[in-house]
Enzyme design. Structure first.
Site, PDB file in Angstrom:
ATOM      1  N   LYS A 116      23.900   7.926  -6.945  1.00  0.00           N
ATOM      2  CA  LYS A 116      25.201   7.659  -7.557  1.00  0.00           C
ATOM      3  C   LYS A 116      25.372   6.163  -7.804  1.00  0.00           C
ATOM      4  O   LYS A 116      24.779   5.341  -7.107  1.00  0.00           O
ATOM      5  CB  LYS A 116      26.335   8.178  -6.674  1.00  0.00           C
ATOM      6  N   GLU A 149      33.413  22.855 -10.913  1.00  0.00           N
ATOM      7  CA  GLU A 149      33.799  21.898  -9.885  1.00  0.00           C
ATOM      8  C   GLU A 149      34.034  20.534 -10.531  1.00  0.00           C
ATOM      9  O   GLU A 149      33.179  20.017 -11.243  1.00  0.00           O
ATOM     10  CB  GLU A 149      32.700  21.792  -8.825  1.00  0.00           C
ATOM     11  N   GLU A 200      37.071  12.719 -11.876  1.00  0.00           N
ATOM     12  CA  GLU A 200      37.484  13.259 -10.581  1.00  0.00           C
ATOM     13  C   GLU A 200      38.443  12.335  -9.847  1.00  0.00           C
ATOM     14  O   GLU A 200      39.412  12.785  -9.240  1.00  0.00           O
ATOM     15  CB  GLU A 200      36.248  13.521  -9.716  1.00  0.00           C
ATOM     16  N   ARG A 227      18.749  14.357  -5.129  1.00  0.00           N
ATOM     17  CA  ARG A 227      19.946  13.513  -5.009  1.00  0.00           C
ATOM     18  C   ARG A 227      19.978  12.779  -3.669  1.00  0.00           C
ATOM     19  O   ARG A 227      19.660  13.351  -2.627  1.00  0.00           O
ATOM     20  CB  ARG A 227      21.223  14.344  -5.161  1.00  0.00           C
ATOM     21  N   GLU A 248      27.092  17.582   2.579  1.00  0.00           N
ATOM     22  CA  GLU A 248      28.340  18.351   2.480  1.00  0.00           C
ATOM     23  C   GLU A 248      28.117  19.848   2.713  1.00  0.00           C
ATOM     24  O   GLU A 248      28.645  20.701   2.018  1.00  0.00           O
ATOM     25  CB  GLU A 248      29.007  18.104   1.123  1.00  0.00           C
ATOM     26  N   ASP A 297      31.599   7.312  -3.586  1.00  0.00           N
ATOM     27  CA  ASP A 297      31.689   8.544  -4.384  1.00  0.00           C
ATOM     28  C   ASP A 297      32.504   8.346  -5.655  1.00  0.00           C
ATOM     29  O   ASP A 297      33.659   8.753  -5.714  1.00  0.00           O
ATOM     30  CB  ASP A 297      32.308   9.667  -3.545  1.00  0.00           C
TER      31      ASP A 297
END
Length: 715
Positions: free
Chosen positions: A375, A182, A408, A339, A306, A380
């Site tokens: 993060k 991913e 990404e 997370r 998610e 994101d």
């Protein structure tokens, strides 16, 4: 032993004759091309003595032999008796001679993983000493010394003391058991699960060497969107085979834990973290894992995010879930990295605010062996984000940084984007949590609140491509992450300089020119993708290319229009007190700076404010004019980078020169695509012409809207 050394020497001498393919990364160990310096090094180094019998010491000894024989272009012997080598390496406590040569107070600052490198006099001779308190420190010291030689530094009077400021320095692999990755843009996963444990690819050793060379001491093997099968005996046997290899380089393995595993793999009816049967299942599973991998590091968990299962499925908190797993691994010395990347489409509040709102009330409720992994930014991994407001907001809880090394949102492996400036921008940001100087780096290294545990993780950009990371320059981001994980204070340009010299050439012209465009590359990418604080306007799902018009995703906060909010009156997301009030999550000092429209930096303008198209920036340009000129400047910068690279052809091998040249041509086309698509779309709202100097698009907006990428990599 002689046969092994002969084979190694043959390989070292033969490899430079082969085509450069990037496989050796920054550990090429090419013969020094400065003849004067080469003779100096050769005179100083004839033999080595690395004391100790552990697997880690054996790795250090082998690396030193391999590196020196390649760099010096000659055989280097191992000294049989104490103190007779030009290089003496080992642990301080176990080597009486080291204790004589290095005072005890010099070792205090090195801790468990640090080292000292000193040039000393012994028996009327100059000796280079590499000393550490533990074996891993010896290995890191050896790599540091080889880096000095690779970058052609003087070694006649060395006095180096180095120790990591962050304890847990991990790569997070988003690798699936079917070998897809991913957000991976360099081929399939390097973990060949089907052939493990019977066949262990030599690449695994080279992976461990590369990580150890930059101080990375842990790897999470599996995707955060976890598969419970990794916890089965069949796969734990495979994990153990990898752990055996990595252990020789001071690297622990970690796994992602799917929260619903007790149901999916254990046959239970619930995964409620407060259910005694669930707690017992995880404790038994942890004990089983440690039977396979005695030094297993622990779990990384993505929960209630998610679509992933988590404790909230049972009306429990994140602390309930994390503590249940923490209790399971605590008797074995393991940790849980939980997370904080959580957001819900059902909640109408600004996505920016949701992680803070969920985790801030839980401060102080986590077990001592839990680290909350956050993060770098609140949305994101965008090309530019303000630092996450949780940093500095949870003083009773250790927070761990999560950066994304894989690109990404930054053009995948077709775009050259050096990420150290992005990492540094976040690490150097001041949270003001305990007054001025309370940087994000001090939060995550534990020093701000004196936490006994600290960590940093990078989402890996590694695949089975021959050069590991896809783009020949993408490995610089893996390298930079490791160097900053060891020392967040290192300057980005210093790291770039090191990487260039080890990866390509020590030629001054090449190093200076390449370093210059690497240092500018991230800012230039922001310019042609998301200038003035635009964010998350990439194509839906695959995140490849621009799609600011997208408005049909499954959830509102996956749509670009959620973030830019452009219409005929203006553009931007109002996060002031008059809007979502996300700024209230920062300290008053920062809030005042960003909330005041006149004081807000242009690069965060549209992150925090909604402004009319005609609003004038400090430059005198309107928002529309500035947007247009920034997009054009980004395209022009890529073209300048191309010209610079074309002039560097005489300095490096043809294979890598041509590969980078072709990829830069791809990047130039993609930059033009970004500029044209975004400006044509936003022009439908601004209804203003392009200012002078901005190139006119050669395609229509409908053309760009029609583009589809069903097989974009990394989905």
């Amino acid at each position: 032993m002689k046969k092994t050394l002969c084979t190694l020497l043959f390989f070292v001498l033969l490899y430079p004759l082969l085509a450069e393919d990037g496989y050796r990364l920054w550990l090429r160990y090419e013969k020094i091309d400065n003849n004067s310096l080469l003779q100096t090094y050769r005179a100083a180094i004839n033999s080595i003595q690395v004391t100790g019998n552990s697997a880690v010491i054996a790795s250090a000894r082998q690396e030193l032999l391999t590196g020196l024989q390649g760099l010096l272009g000659k055989s280097v012997t191992q000294s049989p008796s104490p103190g007779t080598g030009n290089i003496l390496a080992g642990t301080w406590q176990q080597n009486a001679l080291l204790r004589t040569l290095i005072p005890a107070d010099h070792m205090k600052a090195t801790g468990k993983e640090g080292f000292v490198i000193r040039t000393v006099r012994y028996q009327q001779k100059r000796v280079i000493v590499i000393a550490a308190n533990e074996d891993a420190g010896v290995l890191y010291g050896v790599f540091n010394f080889l880096r000095l030689l690779q970058t052609q530094q003087p070694i006649s009077n060395l006095s180096i003391t180095s120790a990591p400021t962050i304890q847990l320095r991990l790569l997070n692999h988003w690798d699936n058991l079917d070998r897809t990755v991913e957000r991976g843009y360099a081929g399939f996963s390097i973990w060949d699960w089907h052939r493990l444990p019977g066949y262990t690819d030599p690449r695994y050793t080279d992976y461990a060497r590369a990580n150890a060379s930059i101080g990375i001491n842990g790897t999470v093997l599996t995707n955060v969107n976890a598969n419970a099968r990794i916890l089965s005996p069949e796969y734990l046997e495979k994990v153990a085979a990898l752990a055996h290899i990595f252990r020789r380089y001071g690297i622990k393995v970690y796994l992602t834990a799917r929260f619903s595993a007790p149901v999916e793999a254990g046959g239970l009816k619930t995964a409620d973290p407060l259910d005694p049967t669930v707690q017992a299942w995880w404790k038994e599973k942890a004990t089983e894992i440690y039977r396979y991998v005695p030094d297993f590091g622990g779990f990384l968990v993505k929960a209630n995010s998610e679509g992933q299962p988590g404790p909230q499925n049972y009306h429990r908190t994140h602390a309930d879930g994390a503590n249940m797993l923490a209790d399971a691994v605590a008797p074995h010395g393991g940790i849980v990295m939980w997370r904080a990347f959580v957001y819900s489409n059902e909640k109408p509040d600004d996505r920016f605010k949701q992680a803070y709102n969920e985790f801030k009330p839980l401060d102080g409720q986590f077990r001592k062996n839990v680290v909350v992994q956050v993060k770098n930014g609140p949305i994101d991994f965008q090309p530019r984000e303000p630092f996450h407001p949780l940093f500095g907001a949870m003083p009773a809880t250790p927070l761990m940084m999560e950066f994304q090394i894989t690109q990404e949102y930054l053009g995948f492996a077709t775009n050259l984007v050096y990420l150290a400036p992005l990492f540094k921008e976040c690490l150097d940001s001041d949270t003001y949590a305990k007054g001025k100087g309370s940087t994000v780096a001090k939060v995550i290294d534990g020093s701000l609140e004196d936490h006994p545990i600290s960590g940093i993780a990078g989402v890996a950009n590694i695949g089975n491509d021959i050069n590991w990371c896809g783009h020949p320059f993408a490995a610089a981001n893996w390298y930079a992450f490791g160097r900053l994980a060891w020392n967040p204070q290192l300057p980005s340009d210093e790291i770039a300089n090191e990487w260039i010299r080890q990866t390509f050439s020590n030629n001054a012209t090449f190093v200076q020119s390449t370093s210059r465009f690497m240092m500018a590359s991230r800012e230039n990418t922001v310019r042609y993708m998301t200038p003035l604080g635009l964010h998350h306007i990439m194509g839906n799902s695959h995140h490849y290319g621009p799609a600011p018009w997208t408005n049909k995703a499954q959830r509102a906060d996956w749509d670009p229009i959620y973030y830019h909010r452009a219409d005929s009156t203006g553009i931007g997301f109002d996060r002031t007190a008059a809007g979502s009030n996300a700024l209230a999550q920062y300290s008053p000092d920062l809030r005042r700076q960003y909330e005041n429209l006149k004081d807000c930096p242009d690069n965060y303008l549209l992150w925090f404010h909604r402004v009319p198209w005609t609003y004038r920036l400090s430059s005198g340009k309107t928002v529309w004019e500035a947007l247009c000129t920034e997009y054009q400047a980004g395209v022009s910068a890529v073209r300048d980078m191309q010209k610079t690279w074309n002039g560097l052809k005489p300095y490096i091998d043809a294979a890598r020169f041509e590969e980078v040249q072709q990829l830069m041509a791809v990047q130039e086309k993609e930059a033009v695509w970004w500029r044209n698509a975004c400006l044509l779309y936003f022009q439908t709202y601004s209804r203003m012409p392009f200012p002078a100097g901005v190139e006119q698009p050669d395609q229509t907006l409908e053309y760009y809207k029609s583009l589809r990428f069903p097989y974009a990599p990394g989905i």
